[in-house]
Scaffold this motif. Structure first.
Motif, short mmCIF file in Angstrom:
data_model
loop_
_atom_site.label_atom_id
_atom_site.label_comp_id
_atom_site.label_asym_id
_atom_site.label_seq_id
_atom_site.Cartn_x
_atom_site.Cartn_y
_atom_site.Cartn_z
N LYS A 161 82.27 -59.64 -11.14
CA LYS A 161 81.61 -58.10 -11.14
C LYS A 161 80.97 -58.02 -12.63
O LYS A 161 79.76 -57.38 -12.54
N THR A 162 81.49 -58.48 -13.68
CA THR A 162 80.86 -58.18 -15.00
C THR A 162 79.48 -58.69 -14.76
O THR A 162 78.42 -58.27 -15.29
N LEU A 163 79.56 -60.13 -14.47
CA LEU A 163 78.18 -60.91 -14.37
C LEU A 163 77.22 -60.33 -13.54
O LEU A 163 76.05 -60.22 -13.79
N GLU A 164 77.64 -59.79 -12.25
CA GLU A 164 76.63 -59.05 -11.49
C GLU A 164 76.34 -57.85 -12.08
O GLU A 164 75.08 -57.48 -11.71
N LYS A 165 77.24 -57.09 -12.91
CA LYS A 165 76.44 -55.92 -13.38
C LYS A 165 75.58 -56.10 -14.37
O LYS A 165 74.70 -55.59 -14.47
N LYS A 166 75.91 -57.17 -15.37
CA LYS A 166 74.89 -57.65 -16.31
C LYS A 166 73.53 -57.95 -15.57
O LYS A 166 72.34 -57.64 -16.05
N GLN A 167 73.66 -58.74 -14.70
CA GLN A 167 72.34 -59.39 -13.93
C GLN A 167 71.59 -58.03 -13.31
O GLN A 167 70.46 -57.95 -13.48
N LYS A 168 72.45 -56.95 -12.89
CA LYS A 168 71.87 -55.87 -12.26
C LYS A 168 70.93 -54.93 -13.46
O LYS A 168 69.84 -54.47 -13.37
N ASP A 169 71.85 -54.77 -14.64
CA ASP A 169 71.24 -54.18 -15.81
C ASP A 169 69.91 -54.79 -16.21
O ASP A 169 68.98 -54.14 -16.45
N ASN A 170 70.14 -56.13 -16.33
CA ASN A 170 68.87 -57.06 -16.71
C ASN A 170 67.65 -56.74 -15.89
O ASN A 170 66.43 -56.69 -16.25
N ALA A 171 67.84 -56.75 -14.57
CA ALA A 171 67.12 -56.47 -13.56
C ALA A 171 66.27 -55.23 -13.63
O ALA A 171 65.07 -55.06 -13.68
N ASN A 172 67.35 -54.08 -13.95
CA ASN A 172 66.73 -52.73 -14.31
C ASN A 172 65.65 -52.70 -15.54
O ASN A 172 64.88 -52.09 -15.32
N ARG A 173 66.10 -53.32 -16.54
CA ARG A 173 65.25 -53.39 -17.81
C ARG A 173 64.08 -53.91 -17.36
O ARG A 173 62.99 -53.31 -17.95
N ARG A 174 63.98 -54.98 -16.83
CA ARG A 174 62.74 -55.73 -16.58
C ARG A 174 61.80 -54.76 -15.89
O ARG A 174 60.64 -54.66 -15.98
N LYS A 175 62.39 -53.89 -14.84
CA LYS A 175 61.56 -53.09 -13.90
C LYS A 175 61.05 -51.92 -14.86
O LYS A 175 59.84 -51.38 -14.70
N GLU A 176 61.82 -51.56 -15.74
CA GLU A 176 61.41 -50.45 -16.56
C GLU A 176 60.53 -50.73 -17.61
O GLU A 176 59.37 -50.13 -17.89
N THR A 177 60.48 -51.87 -17.99
CA THR A 177 59.49 -52.31 -18.83
C THR A 177 58.23 -52.74 -18.13
O THR A 177 57.24 -52.22 -18.98
N LEU A 178 58.07 -53.04 -17.08
CA LEU A 178 57.02 -53.31 -16.24
C LEU A 178 56.44 -52.04 -15.96
O LEU A 178 54.92 -51.75 -15.87
N LEU A 179 56.99 -50.96 -15.64
CA LEU A 179 56.50 -49.61 -15.62
C LEU A 179 56.11 -48.86 -16.96
O LEU A 179 54.87 -48.48 -16.67
#
Length: 369
Positions: free
Chosen positions: A351-369
């Protein structure tokens, strides 16, 4: 006719003490049974004395009989057709309490022949082999001037038979014999009367019945003298032995009396010594019994101790098995708990790994915006 002296010779018992030698012809005698003649069965027996002297008692008798054949156009209701040959060994004797001219005999007989008898409704025919015993008596009847003599005989022969048997009857309408049953050769299961004798005996020579079959003691002077000498010697030996025994008993009794008077042991001391010996023997027996009882007791205790030890070992073994089972259960339980913890930690890590991966994915989306 013959004189009174000759008549007395054949009627009185011969008291002569001397061995008489019989010629060959004088050892023969001829027998015939009147009972068989009445039944229309001619018969003849020839007897021969084994010993050729006046005290011989054994003889051999050979004989045969054959019914008169009858031919008729009609089969008769009554049938009596027999034929037989026989051989007999006889022994004669006289009564010791009587000097009459009668003698008695017993013998062993064997015979073979055919029989065909029908006196009632059913008849029997066949062949028979017989073995049995003869008993009888012979008495002098008449003496001839030539020296020959005529005796009368009464006797019976009984024994066992090996025979076959065909049972038949006469059929009145057809006048023929019809077979009812056939029995193969077998031993007859009951005693068989072979012959009933009431007949005559003709003897040759100057040796009538009262001069034959005598005791050797009465007929042989040398034998009698030798017998009396031996008997006298035996009596003398018995008298001498009796006297010697009487003298020995007298001397022995005197010696024992003197010995007891000098070396006698008091009854009280003897009884006391016997009592002591008996007590010692009794004590020895009791000691042996006590030792046996002690050995039995020790063996019993040893068996009991061994039984207790085995019981304790079984109890300890049961406890050990129970402890092992409990330990195995605890181990299995701990392993299950550890497996659960590992799975829980793996889930948390996932779950922790999935949460990290999800957070990283959200950060990449924010950066692109």
């Amino acid at each position: 006719m013959y004189s009174g002296k000759l008549y007395a010779q054949f009627q009185l018992v011969d008291s002569k003490a001397g061995v008489d030698s019989l010629s060959f012809i004088e050892r023969f005698s001829f027998h015939s049974n009147a009972v068989d003649w009445i039944c229309e069965t001619p018969n003849v027996d020839i007897e021969f004395d084994i010993r050729g002297n006046s005290w011989g008692r054994w003889s051999v008798l050979v004989g045969a009989k054959h019914s008169i054949p009858v031919w008729t156009n009609v089969n008769p209701y009554y049938v009596l057709n027999n034929k037989e040959a026989h051989l007999e060994l006889r022994k004669y004797w006289r009564s010791h309490s009587s000097r009459l001219a009668a003698v008695y005999y017993w013998g062993l007989r064997g015979s073979y022949g055919n029989f065909d008898i029908k006196l009632f409704e059913f008849g029997n025919r066949g062949k028979a082999l017989f073995a049995g015993v003869s008993l009888g008596t012979v008495r002098q009847l008449y003496g001839y001037p030539s020296g020959n003599s005529l005796d009368v005989e009464f006797g019976i022969t009984v024994g066992a038979a090996y025979a076959d048997n065909t049972k038949y009857y006469r059929e009145s309408s057809t006048n023929r014999y019809v077979t009812e049953s056939v029995i193969a050769s077998r031993i007859v299961p009951y005693p068989v009367i072979n012959e009933i004798r009431a007949g005559l005996i003709y003897r040759f020579g100057n040796f009538p019945l009262f001069r034959k079959f005598r005791r050797r003691y009465d007929a042989d002077t040398e034998y009698r003298n030798d017998y009396e000498d031996r008997l006298a010697k035996l009596r003398q030996m018995r008298i001498e032995k009796h006297n010697a025994d009487s003298l020995f008993n007298m001397v022995n009794g005197y010696y024992v009396h003197c010995y007891d008077s000098v070396y006698s042991i008091a009854d009280k001391e003897m009884r006391e010594s016997m009592r002591i010996a008996q007590d010692e023997y009794r004590q020895e027996i009791l000691a042996k019994k006590a030792a046996i009882a002690e050995r039995k007791k020790a063996a019993k205790e040893e068996r009991h101790a061994a039984s207790l030890q085995k019981r304790e070992e079984r109890i300890a073994e049961k406890k050990a098995r129970k402890a092992n089972k409990i330990a195995e259960k605890e181990t299995k339980k701990q392993e299950k708990e550890n497996a659960k913890l590992i799975k829980k930690e793996e889930k948390i890590a996932k779950k922790t790994l999935e949460k990290k991966q999800k957070d990283n994915a959200n950060r990449r989306k924010e950066t692109l915006l």
